[in-house]
Design a protein around this motif. Structure first.
Motif, PDB file in Angstrom:
ATOM      1  N   PRO A  86      32.642 105.623  54.718  1.00  0.00           N
ATOM      2  CA  PRO A  86      32.318 104.390  55.163  1.00  0.00           C
ATOM      3  C   PRO A  86      32.378 104.155  56.394  1.00  0.00           C
ATOM      4  N   HIS A  87      33.579 104.774  57.183  1.00  0.00           N
ATOM      5  CA  HIS A  87      33.545 104.395  58.685  1.00  0.00           C
ATOM      6  C   HIS A  87      32.666 105.352  59.638  1.00  0.00           C
ATOM      7  N   LEU A  88      31.806 106.093  58.979  1.00  0.00           N
ATOM      8  CA  LEU A  88      30.847 106.797  59.574  1.00  0.00           C
ATOM      9  C   LEU A  88      29.286 106.399  59.227  1.00  0.00           C
ATOM     10  N   VAL A  89      29.154 105.271  58.644  1.00  0.00           N
ATOM     11  CA  VAL A  89      27.913 104.868  58.191  1.00  0.00           C
ATOM     12  C   VAL A  89      27.345 104.527  59.214  1.00  0.00           C
ATOM     13  N   ASN A  90      25.950 104.538  59.724  1.00  0.00           N
ATOM     14  CA  ASN A  90      25.297 104.172  60.769  1.00  0.00           C
ATOM     15  C   ASN A  90      24.673 102.874  60.520  1.00  0.00           C
ATOM     16  N   TYR A  91      25.547 101.773  60.427  1.00  0.00           N
ATOM     17  CA  TYR A  91      25.206 100.354  60.392  1.00  0.00           C
ATOM     18  C   TYR A  91      24.196  99.900  61.188  1.00  0.00           C
ATOM     19  N   ARG A  92      24.035 100.229  62.320  1.00  0.00           N
ATOM     20  CA  ARG A  92      23.215  99.621  63.222  1.00  0.00           C
ATOM     21  C   ARG A  92      21.772 100.288  63.023  1.00  0.00           C
ATOM     22  N   ALA A 104      18.599  97.944  61.579  1.00  0.00           N
ATOM     23  CA  ALA A 104      17.484  98.159  62.641  1.00  0.00           C
ATOM     24  C   ALA A 104      16.212  98.691  61.862  1.00  0.00           C
ATOM     25  N   ALA A 105      16.465  99.556  60.569  1.00  0.00           N
ATOM     26  CA  ALA A 105      15.358 100.138  60.174  1.00  0.00           C
ATOM     27  C   ALA A 105      14.677  99.096  59.230  1.00  0.00           C
ATOM     28  N   LEU A 106      15.707  98.294  58.389  1.00  0.00           N
ATOM     29  CA  LEU A 106      15.161  97.156  57.605  1.00  0.00           C
ATOM     30  C   LEU A 106      14.393  96.089  58.516  1.00  0.00           C
ATOM     31  N   THR A 119      38.416  96.665  60.945  1.00  0.00           N
ATOM     32  CA  THR A 119      37.932  97.901  61.003  1.00  0.00           C
ATOM     33  C   THR A 119      38.574  98.394  62.763  1.00  0.00           C
ATOM     34  N   LYS A 120      38.155  99.458  63.093  1.00  0.00           N
ATOM     35  CA  LYS A 120      38.893  99.958  64.421  1.00  0.00           C
ATOM     36  C   LYS A 120      37.935 100.633  65.196  1.00  0.00           C
ATOM     37  N   SER A 121      36.938 101.386  64.719  1.00  0.00           N
ATOM     38  CA  SER A 121      36.100 102.062  65.401  1.00  0.00           C
ATOM     39  C   SER A 121      34.575 102.249  65.337  1.00  0.00           C
ATOM     40  N   ARG A 122      34.028 101.028  64.807  1.00  0.00           N
ATOM     41  CA  ARG A 122      32.548 100.949  64.622  1.00  0.00           C
ATOM     42  C   ARG A 122      31.772 100.158  65.592  1.00  0.00           C
ATOM     43  N   GLN A 123      30.530 100.667  65.611  1.00  0.00           N
ATOM     44  CA  GLN A 123      29.731 100.001  66.498  1.00  0.00           C
ATOM     45  C   GLN A 123      29.282  98.731  65.823  1.00  0.00           C
ATOM     46  N   THR A 124      29.476  97.461  66.475  1.00  0.00           N
ATOM     47  CA  THR A 124      29.583  96.432  65.580  1.00  0.00           C
ATOM     48  C   THR A 124      28.441  95.409  66.016  1.00  0.00           C
ATOM     49  N   THR A 125      27.763  95.665  67.054  1.00  0.00           N
ATOM     50  CA  THR A 125      26.655  94.832  67.445  1.00  0.00           C
ATOM     51  C   THR A 125      25.690  95.378  68.159  1.00  0.00           C
ATOM     52  N   PHE A 126      24.444  94.845  68.079  1.00  0.00           N
ATOM     53  CA  PHE A 126      23.136  95.262  68.808  1.00  0.00           C
ATOM     54  C   PHE A 126      23.134  94.913  70.290  1.00  0.00           C
ATOM     55  N   GLU A 130      28.086  95.506  58.646  1.00  0.00           N
ATOM     56  CA  GLU A 130      26.641  95.056  57.998  1.00  0.00           C
ATOM     57  C   GLU A 130      26.529  93.760  58.166  1.00  0.00           C
ATOM     58  N   VAL A 131      27.387  92.701  57.750  1.00  0.00           N
ATOM     59  CA  VAL A 131      26.882  91.567  57.684  1.00  0.00           C
ATOM     60  C   VAL A 131      26.611  90.921  58.954  1.00  0.00           C
ATOM     61  N   SER A 132      27.302  91.209  59.814  1.00  0.00           N
ATOM     62  CA  SER A 132      27.117  90.598  61.256  1.00  0.00           C
ATOM     63  C   SER A 132      26.057  91.016  62.071  1.00  0.00           C
ATOM     64  N   LEU A 133      25.572  92.222  61.693  1.00  0.00           N
ATOM     65  CA  LEU A 133      24.165  93.042  62.407  1.00  0.00           C
ATOM     66  C   LEU A 133      23.155  92.147  61.565  1.00  0.00           C
ATOM     67  N   ALA A 134      23.245  92.148  60.242  1.00  0.00           N
ATOM     68  CA  ALA A 134      22.089  91.357  59.669  1.00  0.00           C
ATOM     69  C   ALA A 134      21.884  89.900  60.333  1.00  0.00           C
ATOM     70  N   ARG A 135      22.988  89.264  60.677  1.00  0.00           N
ATOM     71  CA  ARG A 135      22.932  87.977  61.296  1.00  0.00           C
ATOM     72  C   ARG A 135      22.181  88.073  62.790  1.00  0.00           C
ATOM     73  N   GLU A 136      22.533  89.080  63.368  1.00  0.00           N
ATOM     74  CA  GLU A 136      22.017  89.457  64.702  1.00  0.00           C
ATOM     75  C   GLU A 136      20.571  89.765  64.454  1.00  0.00           C
ATOM     76  N   ALA A 137      20.085  90.479  63.401  1.00  0.00           N
ATOM     77  CA  ALA A 137      18.646  90.789  63.159  1.00  0.00           C
ATOM     78  C   ALA A 137      17.976  89.477  62.511  1.00  0.00           C
ATOM     79  N   GLU A 138      18.611  88.504  62.275  1.00  0.00           N
ATOM     80  CA  GLU A 138      18.190  87.193  61.962  1.00  0.00           C
ATOM     81  C   GLU A 138      17.587  87.549  60.441  1.00  0.00           C
ATOM     82  N   MET A 139      18.339  87.902  59.626  1.00  0.00           N
ATOM     83  CA  MET A 139      18.319  88.132  58.061  1.00  0.00           C
ATOM     84  C   MET A 139      19.196  87.296  57.310  1.00  0.00           C
ATOM     85  N   CYS A 140      18.734  86.774  56.244  1.00  0.00           N
ATOM     86  CA  CYS A 140      19.602  86.344  55.021  1.00  0.00           C
ATOM     87  C   CYS A 140      20.108  87.313  54.272  1.00  0.00           C
TER      88      CYS A 140
END
Length: 261
Positions: free
Chosen positions: A60-66, A70-72, A108-115, A189-199
């Motif tokens: 989970p800590h290495l999932v490329n959430y961004r 971004a792909a979706l 969480t501690k070490s994840r990339q959390t924003t675009f 994941e949830v905050s990136l989806a909001r930045e990507a303007e998704m429900c």
């Protein structure tokens, strides 16, 4: 045709028998390439993304959430249904129950959390008062009731770094903070989806009680076993929601960046 609905999940969620015209797709993003499947359900295109990769190979800590979000976004997705196996801190939320969470706490501690890392990406401060789309949560609640599943319309999700499970002391702290559930994949994941303007909505399924609440030590196998036991319920819930989502509906989630432009 753009794909407006996506399902993010893992073990027990994807079943090729549900979909027709399934194809593998690789989507290139600035954060890395993403592999997913696109199929059709009742003539509606749906993207399936395995959050942890084939064979549950990505912790989970290495999932490329961004890259995933971004792909979706690149595919045209506007609605994301995400599944999550969680431990319960709340005695009323028992193993096998579904919770359509409405709030989260990030540990969480070490994840990339924003675009929005500055530079060409700029800086943006996104409103997260209601991080999960209320309309998607309502659809999921109605679908669960229609199928006779035990569900809860509200719950606070604690996201930890993982991949280890939590200590008893940590769980006591999370309960004091108002947490109901604990998992390792809900953020960012949830905050990136909001930045990507998704429900975005999370379908949290309780697989066990958390450390210090459970009478036994936690194992990853019990999580997998409960997911397998409930895999058919999860799939039915997801696909009913897919049918009820109006791909053309307007939502404030789709304009999260507008006030900042």
């Amino acid at each position: 045709m753009s794909v407006k609905i996506a399902i993010i999940g893992g073990t027990g969620v994807y079943n090729p028998d549900i979909m027709t015209d399934i194809r593998d797709e690789t989507v290139a993003t600035p954060y890395g390439d993403v592999q997913l499947k696109i199929g059709s359900y009742r003539n509606r295109p749906v993207a399936f993304m395995n959050r942890h990769g084939e064979g549950h190979s990505v912790p989970p800590h290495l999932v490329n959430y961004r890259a995933n979000i971004a792909a979706l976004k690149k595919l045209g997705v506007k609605y994301v249904l995400a599944t999550a196996a969680v431990g319960s801190l709340n005695p009323s939320m028992q193993p096998g129950h579904f919770i359509f969470v409405d709030q989260f706490l990030d540990f969480t501690k070490s994840r990339q959390t924003t675009f929005f890392d500055g530079g060409s990406a700029g800086v943006a401060h996104i409103d997260m008062t209601n991080p999960y789309c209320p309309e998607l949560r309502d659809i999921l609640s109605r679908a669960a009731r229609g199928q006779g599943l035990i569900s809860h319309p509200y719950g606070t999700y604690i996201c930890t770094e993982g991949p280890r499970f939590e200590t008893t002391a940590e769980i006591k702290m999370y309960r004091l903070f108002g947490g109901d559930l604990v998992g390792m994949t809900g953020f960012p994941e949830v905050s990136l989806a909001r930045e990507a303007e998704m429900c975005y909505a999370t379908i949290a399924m309780v697989t066990n009680y958390a450390a210090g609440i459970s009478p036994t030590n936690l194992t990853h196998q019990e999580v997998l076993d409960m997911m397998v036991m409930n895999s058919e319920n999860i799939r039915k819930l997801l696909m009913q929601a897919v049918v009820w989502i109006d791909p053309e509906r307007a939502c404030v989630c789709h304009h999260a960046i507008d006030p900042l432009r």
